[in-house]
Motif scaffolding. Structure first.
Motif, mmCIF file in Angstrom:
data_model
loop_
_atom_site.group_PDB
_atom_site.id
_atom_site.type_symbol
_atom_site.label_atom_id
_atom_site.label_comp_id
_atom_site.label_asym_id
_atom_site.label_seq_id
_atom_site.Cartn_x
_atom_site.Cartn_y
_atom_site.Cartn_z
ATOM 1 N N VAL A 51 0.850 -1.182 0.000
ATOM 2 C CA VAL A 51 0.000 0.000 0.000
ATOM 3 C C VAL A 51 0.893 1.242 0.000
ATOM 4 N N ALA A 52 0.317 2.351 -0.414
ATOM 5 C CA ALA A 52 1.071 3.602 -0.431
ATOM 6 C C ALA A 52 1.498 3.943 0.991
ATOM 7 N N GLU A 53 2.760 4.331 1.151
ATOM 8 C CA GLU A 53 3.228 4.619 2.500
ATOM 9 C C GLU A 53 3.019 6.081 2.864
ATOM 10 N N ILE A 54 2.655 6.304 4.116
ATOM 11 C CA ILE A 54 2.446 7.677 4.554
ATOM 12 C C ILE A 54 3.802 8.318 4.862
ATOM 13 N N ASP A 55 3.823 9.628 4.931
ATOM 14 C CA ASP A 55 5.050 10.344 5.250
ATOM 15 C C ASP A 55 5.147 10.513 6.769
ATOM 16 N N LYS A 56 5.937 9.645 7.385
ATOM 17 C CA LYS A 56 6.000 9.636 8.842
ATOM 18 C C LYS A 56 6.707 10.866 9.411
ATOM 19 N N SER A 57 7.520 11.522 8.580
ATOM 20 C CA SER A 57 8.283 12.658 9.107
ATOM 21 C C SER A 57 7.377 13.850 9.405
ATOM 22 N N LYS A 58 6.121 13.792 8.924
ATOM 23 C CA LYS A 58 5.191 14.891 9.206
ATOM 24 C C LYS A 58 4.650 14.815 10.627
ATOM 25 N N TRP A 59 4.906 13.716 11.301
ATOM 26 C CA TRP A 59 4.383 13.524 12.646
ATOM 27 C C TRP A 59 5.546 13.471 13.616
ATOM 28 N N ARG A 60 5.574 14.416 14.562
ATOM 29 C CA ARG A 60 6.715 14.490 15.471
ATOM 30 C C ARG A 60 6.280 14.613 16.917
ATOM 31 N N PRO A 82 -0.629 -8.318 26.835
ATOM 32 C CA PRO A 82 -1.108 -9.686 27.007
ATOM 33 C C PRO A 82 -2.367 -9.900 26.184
ATOM 34 N N ALA A 83 -2.483 -11.061 25.579
ATOM 35 C CA ALA A 83 -3.686 -11.391 24.826
ATOM 36 C C ALA A 83 -4.195 -12.718 25.360
ATOM 37 N N TYR A 84 -5.405 -13.041 24.982
ATOM 38 C CA TYR A 84 -5.939 -14.337 25.362
ATOM 39 C C TYR A 84 -5.897 -14.562 26.859
ATOM 40 N N GLY A 85 -6.387 -13.638 27.627
ATOM 41 C CA GLY A 85 -6.423 -13.802 29.066
ATOM 42 C C GLY A 85 -5.036 -13.891 29.676
ATOM 43 N N GLY A 86 -4.044 -13.276 29.038
ATOM 44 C CA GLY A 86 -2.720 -13.218 29.633
ATOM 45 C C GLY A 86 -1.848 -14.426 29.353
ATOM 46 N N ASN A 87 -2.358 -15.381 28.609
ATOM 47 C CA ASN A 87 -1.560 -16.573 28.326
ATOM 48 C C ASN A 87 -0.511 -16.329 27.249
ATOM 49 N N ILE A 88 -0.709 -15.280 26.517
ATOM 50 C CA ILE A 88 0.136 -15.012 25.362
ATOM 51 C C ILE A 88 0.451 -13.532 25.336
ATOM 52 N N MET A 89 1.641 -13.200 24.885
ATOM 53 C CA MET A 89 1.961 -11.800 24.673
ATOM 54 C C MET A 89 1.885 -11.521 23.170
ATOM 55 N N ALA A 90 1.308 -10.409 22.811
ATOM 56 C CA ALA A 90 1.231 -10.042 21.403
ATOM 57 C C ALA A 90 2.049 -8.784 21.170
ATOM 58 N N HIS A 91 2.843 -8.822 20.115
ATOM 59 C CA HIS A 91 3.647 -7.673 19.731
ATOM 60 C C HIS A 91 2.954 -7.013 18.533
ATOM 61 N N ILE A 92 2.494 -5.779 18.763
ATOM 62 C CA ILE A 92 1.635 -5.124 17.782
ATOM 63 C C ILE A 92 2.311 -3.852 17.276
ATOM 64 N N HIS A 93 2.141 -3.551 16.013
ATOM 65 C CA HIS A 93 2.594 -2.245 15.552
ATOM 66 C C HIS A 93 1.583 -1.600 14.623
ATOM 67 N N THR A 94 1.797 -0.334 14.352
ATOM 68 C CA THR A 94 0.882 0.458 13.540
ATOM 69 C C THR A 94 1.724 1.035 12.408
ATOM 70 N N PRO A 95 1.984 0.226 11.372
ATOM 71 C CA PRO A 95 3.035 0.575 10.421
ATOM 72 C C PRO A 95 2.717 1.754 9.507
ATOM 73 N N ASN A 96 1.440 2.008 9.270
ATOM 74 C CA ASN A 96 1.165 2.996 8.218
ATOM 75 C C ASN A 96 0.083 4.011 8.609
ATOM 76 N N HIS A 97 -0.062 4.262 9.896
ATOM 77 C CA HIS A 97 -1.032 5.249 10.364
ATOM 78 C C HIS A 97 -0.403 6.104 11.454
ATOM 79 N N ARG A 98 -0.789 7.355 11.495
ATOM 80 C CA ARG A 98 -0.350 8.269 12.537
ATOM 81 C C ARG A 98 -1.550 9.085 12.966
#
Ligand SMILES: Cc1cc2nc3c(=O)[nH]c(=O)nc-3n(C[C@H](O)[C@H](O)[C@H](O)COP(=O)(O)OP(=O)(O)OC[C@H]3O[C@@H](n4cnc5c(N)ncnc54)[C@H](O)[C@@H]3O)c2cc1C
Ligand SMILES: Nc1ncnc2c1ncn2[C@@H]1O[C@H](COP(=O)(O)O)[C@@H](O)[C@H]1O
Lengths: 262, 399
Positions: free
Chosen positions: B62-71, B205-221
């Motif tokens: 997908v088209a990437e946003i310009d992250k440098s506009k957000w500081r 923590p996800a799933y009632g704390g049994n699992i850790m989830a690593h989440i990111h927001t790659p293309n939104h600000r």
């Protein structure tokens, strides 16, 4: 008056573990149930239904087997049930879930009051309710402890805050998320089970929604992505103490003294 | 659109049941002939990892946003009347740590009525800017005006990351604002970090704390995260103040609301377990309610508080506000002594950040021992009375 309640099917157990080597979940069965917090939302709506002679719809987004929670809602007294299901919704995070639900709710016509649970036991975010309200451009009140009054124009509720209870009067239409313990949920009734056995569960698919831009749904409509999942970190080296109860008690007291807790 | 596709020819010879079971979200189904993915899919890609021949992840660029506009990293300052909620300081600390890595400023956003003195206080915690909106309409928390102010702030300042405390206000406000910006929000993060490209690493923590989830927001600000109280450490208050508060204005027309606050009733103040330095936890090992007096006695001697596990709440033996865990409170005391607690993952999720953990349990294999610094194997009914006697003696000697 029309009330819409959002309900979700969640795994029946939270006892899942993850295999550290393969990264795969170890599961005992795959039983599922209605999100327990949604029972309170449904109960709240059922009381209003009988008090005010309101219509009560439930809506859920999930796979076809989530029909089971809509059946359960019928057994408790809901009038109509809608299941929002489509492959295009796959991979939805909170934003895309809320958006699809808001579109689904719009497709049902006017709702005066929308009620959601406080949170789900699998997502556990408590975000879907407020996000739906934003998409519908209506006010919301989270953590509602009690409904003090409801009329054609407005609802007056007690909102649970950290150190206070705020009484808010909100013009309809609006959305509330209810605390557990607002009312004790009733059990599904066998009589209603028989009576509603043939009642259809209405499916809402992508094509039924007003907004047909696929990029607003599912994975594509989800700003957040799960990079990976992993087991919680195992902890610290520890000292193990064994022995007679009295000795251990003495030793603990001395330890606390040494650590300056006494 | 990115998706997972199923190679049906690779399915042949494999048990459909086994394939279905791979998915933690019940999103794989079989009609007897073919395997397909339904709307339950969260794109966790576990299936792809496990059966790479059957499941394939295809990604669309997908088209990437310009992250440098957000500081900048902005912290929403939650307050109860005129005192700042301590979670706000903890978030400032975390924000500073991350901001240093990417060379960004840290901002505080404060809204309310007559909140100037709070803004002064914030200057002692090392933020680069404190922005404040002071309007009579903001006296009470009402969702539309608060959201409108937040929106105004983001449009003006354009922060890359927004951190909000997981308080009652924060949990209602953050999703509303995130949805307004059509951006991502990760609730109840327990770890946060930042990448060079300003992407926020959100771990929860996800799933009632049994699992850790690593989440990111790659293309939104901006990227939104909420964090509960007592997850991070608050920085020390500096004597010198840095910077000065900057007042921002917003038109009263933007603060219109369909909500009227009729009354605010104070709750009776109870000291909360989140604020205790020492906590004694009573678990199901306590056979009857009366026996809890031993736990209270121990807590008194140590100047601490008693907390409990969920079964004791269910039994009606204690106020629900005393429950530790996923569906209770998160605590981070200097010392926690668990007495007859098995250490279920949902309990541990609420206390494993304590500085010192002493666990007493008669089962040598109890799970709680994996998070304990001192694993004491024995019977609470033998150990605790002895311990109390000895502590009392030590206390008298100390005087
Ligand atoms: C979605 C979900 C959310 C939950 N949230 C929470 C939560 O927030 N908080 C919470 O606490 N639980 C929560 N639970 C419940 C949790 O899974 C456990 O059931 C609970 O924590 C167990 O409490 P316990 O350790 O006191 O009891 P048990 O598991 O029964 O453990 C008692 C322990 O005491 C030991 N023992 C017994 N007698 C003695 C003795 N005389 N001397 C020494 N040791 C003895 C036993 O060996 C055992 O290990 C949740 C569950 C779910 C599904
Ligand atoms: N998939 C879904 N279908 C219907 N309602 C949902 C769904 N997900 C969340 N909700 C509603 O939103 C509330 C909060 O959910 P969550 O944000 O996941 O904690 C729940 O109690 C439900 O009422």
């Amino acid at each position: 008056m029309n009330i819409t309640v959002c309900i979700k099917q969640v795994p029946g157990t939270s006892e899942v573990e993850i295999d550290e080597k393969t990264g795969v979940l170890k599961r005992e069965g795959i039983d599922s149930k209605m999100n327990p917090y949604d029972l309170y939302a449904l109960e709240t709506a059922l009381r209003i239904k009988s008090d005010k002679n309101a219509g009560l719809r439930v809506i859920s987004m999930g796979p076809p087997q989530a029909e089971a929670v809509i059946r359960e809602a019928y057994m408790m007294g809901a009038d109509e049930g809608y299941l929002l299901t489509d492959r295009k919704f796959a991979g939805a995070d909170v934003l895309a879930t809320s958006y699809a639900l808001s579109q689904g709710i719009r497709s049902l016509g006017h709702s005066d009051l929308i009620i959601t649970g406080k949170m789900t036991t699998d997502g556990d975010t408590a975000q879907v309710g407020p996000e739906i309200a934003e998409y519908l451009q209506i006010p919301h009140v989270a953590n509602v402890l009690r409904i003090l009054e409801l009329n054609e124009k407005s609802i007056t509720v007690e909102m649970n805050m950290a150190e206070s209870v705020e009484i808010q009067e909100v013009l309809l239409p609006c959305l509330i998320t209810v605390e557990k313990d607002i009312y004790q949920p009733r059990l599904p009734s066998f009589k209603l089970k028989l009576k509603t056995a043939d009642r259809p569960v209405h499916y809402i698919t992508f094509n039924d929604l007003e907004d047909k831009d696929e990029s607003h749904y599912g994975l594509k409509g989800s700003p957040t992505q799960v990079l990976k999942i992993f087991p919680p970190p195992a902890k610290t080296t520890s000292e193990r103490w064994e022995g007679k109860g009295e000795e251990l008690g003495q030793r603990l007291a001395e330890k606390l003294h040494e650590l300056k807790f006494i | 659109m990115s998706k997972i596709i199923v190679h049906q020819n690779a399915v042949k010879g494999k048990s459909h049941d086994a394939l279905i079971k791979v998915c933690p979200f019940n999103a794989i189904e079989s009609d007897g002939k073919e395997i397909s993915i339904n709307s339950g899919c969260r794109m966790c890609k576990i299936c792809v990892k496990r059966y790479p021949d059957v499941f394939e992840f295809v990604e669309e660029k997908v088209a990437e946003i310009d992250k440098s506009k957000w500081r900048g990293i902005a912290v929403y300052i939650d307050h109860i009347e005129d005192s700042i909620h301590p979670v706000s300081f903890e978030l400032i600390g975390k924000a500073r740590e991350m901001a240093a890595k990417i060379g960004h400023p840290v901002y505080c956003l404060l809204m309310g009525s007559k909140v100037g003195s709070m803004a002064e206080e914030l200057l002692h915690y090392g933020a680069d800017g404190v922005y404040l909106y002071d309007k009579p309409e903001l006296l009470h928390f009402r969702i539309e005006p608060y959201t409108a102010v937040f929106e105004d702030f983001i449009n003006r300042i354009k922060p890359s990351i927004v951190l909000v405390g997981g308080t009652t206000v924060g949990r209602s406000l953050a999703p509303r604002v995130a949805a307004r910006f059509r951006t991502g929000l990760t609730a109840d993060c327990t770890m946060l970090d930042v990448q060079k490209n300003t992407d926020l690493d959100q771990i929860r923590p996800a799933y009632g704390g049994n699992i850790m989830a690593h989440i990111h927001t790659p293309n939104h600000r901006p990227q939104f995260a909420t964090v509960r109280y007592k997850i991070f450490d608050a920085p020390e208050r500096q004597d010198d103040a840095s910077g000065k508060p900057e007042y921002l204005d917003i038109g009263s027309d933007k603060l219109a609301s369909r909500i009227k606050v009729l009354e605010v009733k104070k709750k009776e103040k109870v000291k909360s377990i989140e604020d205790a330095d020492v906590i004694v936890v009573a678990g199901r090992a306590f056979k009857k309610e009366d026996d809890l007096s031993i736990a209270y006695e121990l807590a008194d001697l140590l100047g601490g508080m008693v907390a409990v596990t969920r079964p004791l709440i269910e039994a009606g033996w204690a106020d629900p506000r005393l429950q530790i865990g996923l569906s209770g409170r998160t605590v981070k005391p200097k010392l926690i002594i668990t007495c007859g607690v098995s250490g279920a993952i949902q309990f541990v999720a609420g206390m494993n950040n304590a500085d010192t953990v002493i666990a007493i349990n008669k089962d040598p294999k109890a799970q709680i021992f994996s998070v304990a610094h001192y694993a004491v194997i024995g019977d609470i009914y033998e150990i605790l009375p002895e311990m109390i006697g000895k502590l009392r003696a030590l206390k008298t000697n100390n005087r």
